[in-house]
Design a protein around this motif. Structure first.
Motif, mmCIF file in Angstrom:
data_model
loop_
_atom_site.group_PDB
_atom_site.id
_atom_site.type_symbol
_atom_site.label_atom_id
_atom_site.label_comp_id
_atom_site.label_asym_id
_atom_site.label_seq_id
_atom_site.Cartn_x
_atom_site.Cartn_y
_atom_site.Cartn_z
ATOM 1 N N GLY A 1 0.216 0.106 -4.013
ATOM 2 C CA GLY A 1 -0.596 -1.082 -3.847
ATOM 3 C C GLY A 1 -0.592 -2.067 -5.060
ATOM 4 O O GLY A 1 -1.278 -2.826 -5.458
ATOM 5 N N GLU B 1 0.955 -1.275 0.124
ATOM 6 C CA GLU B 1 0.117 -0.017 0.239
ATOM 7 C C GLU B 1 0.792 1.130 -0.088
ATOM 8 O O GLU B 1 0.363 2.286 -0.649
ATOM 9 N N ASP C 1 -5.631 1.992 0.007
ATOM 10 C CA ASP C 1 -6.193 0.713 -0.955
ATOM 11 C C ASP C 1 -7.752 0.766 -1.258
ATOM 12 O O ASP C 1 -8.235 0.007 -2.096
#
Length: 432
Positions: free
Chosen positions: A149, A145, A377
């Motif tokens: 990501g 992340e 995310d």
């Protein structure tokens, strides 16, 4: 009834697993942490699946069956990686997970092994007691992340979307933490939006030559001028629905008038958090890197720079039109990383579950929506059509600069804040 002791140990043990992510594959990766989480979940009867998108870059997914599997599922997600830390800069070892001054210290204590530990503690306790959530809950502990990501959430969404079948809502990081306001009350900021990301590489081409001569076609000069224009540009204020809702409620809490023509004037009331909220009033551009040449008396034929750009939901086209105008014809741009802005409504049963879970544990709670200036995310999961929220509940002391510890030194989370978060999340799962 949920117990809260285990969360501290889980947080300490997660911090002690170094998952530093320098932005490439040179770090230790998330494999050890993912195996640790998998073991903790398997102990209470789950069958977690481990996925490795690249050697050592590891994510984990598990599904808890709910009382009514026919209902839409809920995703709880957290990332296992952290940004790097230098031990000599810290009061306590950043990978020691030490307890001092009523806090757990270490890299990830704020971003975001605190939430990982809270999810683990709640799930383990509920499954030991045989308490199912009302609907299926998918757990995702993710890689990468901190670098956008690509090897974590984005990879899973692209390669294994079936893991999230039925998930219509998602809950992750950077929300649910408190900000003390007058009257011994606390605003709890629930993320409903986040800015888009445009990390760009800028390149100017010129003609190589001797540094002693007159040289109008200088790549460094062209690039420096463009970078100066970008760095000094101030975008106009654009009040999105989320930011306006936050400012209206914040002004009410502080007893000041909200002025839509001058929304910045109330920022002084909210202390250090003003840096984060202020960045959500407009698009932003910050030059971060410069590179050109190899010798003082040699004019290079190319110069490059990198810029961190962030744009508000609904204003991406305006952002890039401005960037291209400021760059001019002599500098081209390419993406280092580009991701969309996300925004969802602050309404519905899930929001009601968050609010009631907070007020059940804190009678002075004032839940409010807000927009995150960074990214999470959630961007990947929104592509699957999920409504995404940031809700990692923590009741914090008034003098703790929580937002300032994201990626900073001396990250720490109060023990009683972790215990509060466990109780809130347990109530939330009953009501979600």
């Amino acid at each position: 009834m949920i117990t809260v002791d285990e969360v501290v140990q889980l947080c300490q043990e997660l911090i002690r697993i170094d998952t530093s992510n320098p932005g490439d594959h040179s770090g230790p990766g998330e494999r050890v942490a993912a195996e640790y989480v998998a073991e903790k979940l398997a102990e209470v009867g789950l069958e977690p699946q481990i996925f490795e998108s690249h050697p050592k870059r590891t994510s984990l997914v598990a599904r808890i069956e709910g009382e009514d599997p026919s209902r839409d599922a809920l995703l709880l997600h957290g990332h296992l990686d952290v940004v790097p830390a230098r031990k000599e800069d810290w009061t306590h070892d950043p990978f020691g997970g030490e307890i001092a001054d009523g806090c757990v210290w270490g890299r990830g204590a704020v971003d975001m092994k605190n939430m990982d530990a809270m999810i683990l503690a709640v799930v383990r306790q509920r499954l030991r007691e045989g308490r199912k959530p009302p609907r299926d809950v998918v757990l995702a502990f993710l890689a990468d992340e901190e670098a956008g990501g690509k090897w974590g959430a984005q990879w899973l969404v692209q390669e294994h979307p079936e893991l999230f079948e039925g998930c219509t809502e998602a809950v992750g990081e950077v929300g649910g933490f408190s900000l003390t306001v007058p009257g011994d009350r606390r605003m709890y900021l629930i993320e409903t939006a986040e800015k888009g990301i445009a990390w760009m590489q800028l390149t100017a081409d010129g003609t190589a030559g001797h540094g002693s001569m007159v040289h109008p076609d200088n790549a460094v000069t062209a690039l420096a001028a463009a970078v100066g224009r970008l760095g000094s540009h101030e975008f106009p204020i654009r009040l999105t629905k989320t930011v306006r809702a936050f400012l209206e409620r914040a002004c009410m809490a502080y007893g000041v008038e909200f002025d839509p023509d001058d929304p910045e004037k109330c920022l002084a009331e909210i202390g250090p958090l003003a840096r984060m909220i202020g960045a959500t009033l407009r698009n932003t551009l910050n030059p971060t890197r410069l590179d050109a040449g190899y010798k003082t008396n040699v004019i290079p034929q190319e110069a490059t720079a990198q810029v961190d750009g962030r744009f508000l939901p609904g204003y991406e086209a305006e952002f890039f039109a401005t960037v291209d105008e400021l760059l001019g014809p002599d500098v081209r741009r390419d993406f280092v990383h580009h991701d969309h802005a996300v925004e969802t409504e602050y309404e519905g049963a899930l929001v009601a579950a968050m609010e009631s879970s907070l007020t059940s544990e804190d009678s002075g709670a004032l839940p409010v929506p807000y927009c995150l200036s960074g990214g999470t995310d959630a961007k990947a999961f929104a592509r699957l059509g999920m409504r995404c929220y940031g809700f990692a509940p923590l009741r914090l002391p008034p003098d703790l600069d929580f937002s300032g510890m994201f990626h900073g030194i001396d990250e720490r989370v109060p023990i009683d804040g972790l215990q509060f978060g466990v109780r809130v999340l347990d109530r939330f799962l009953d009501r979600a």
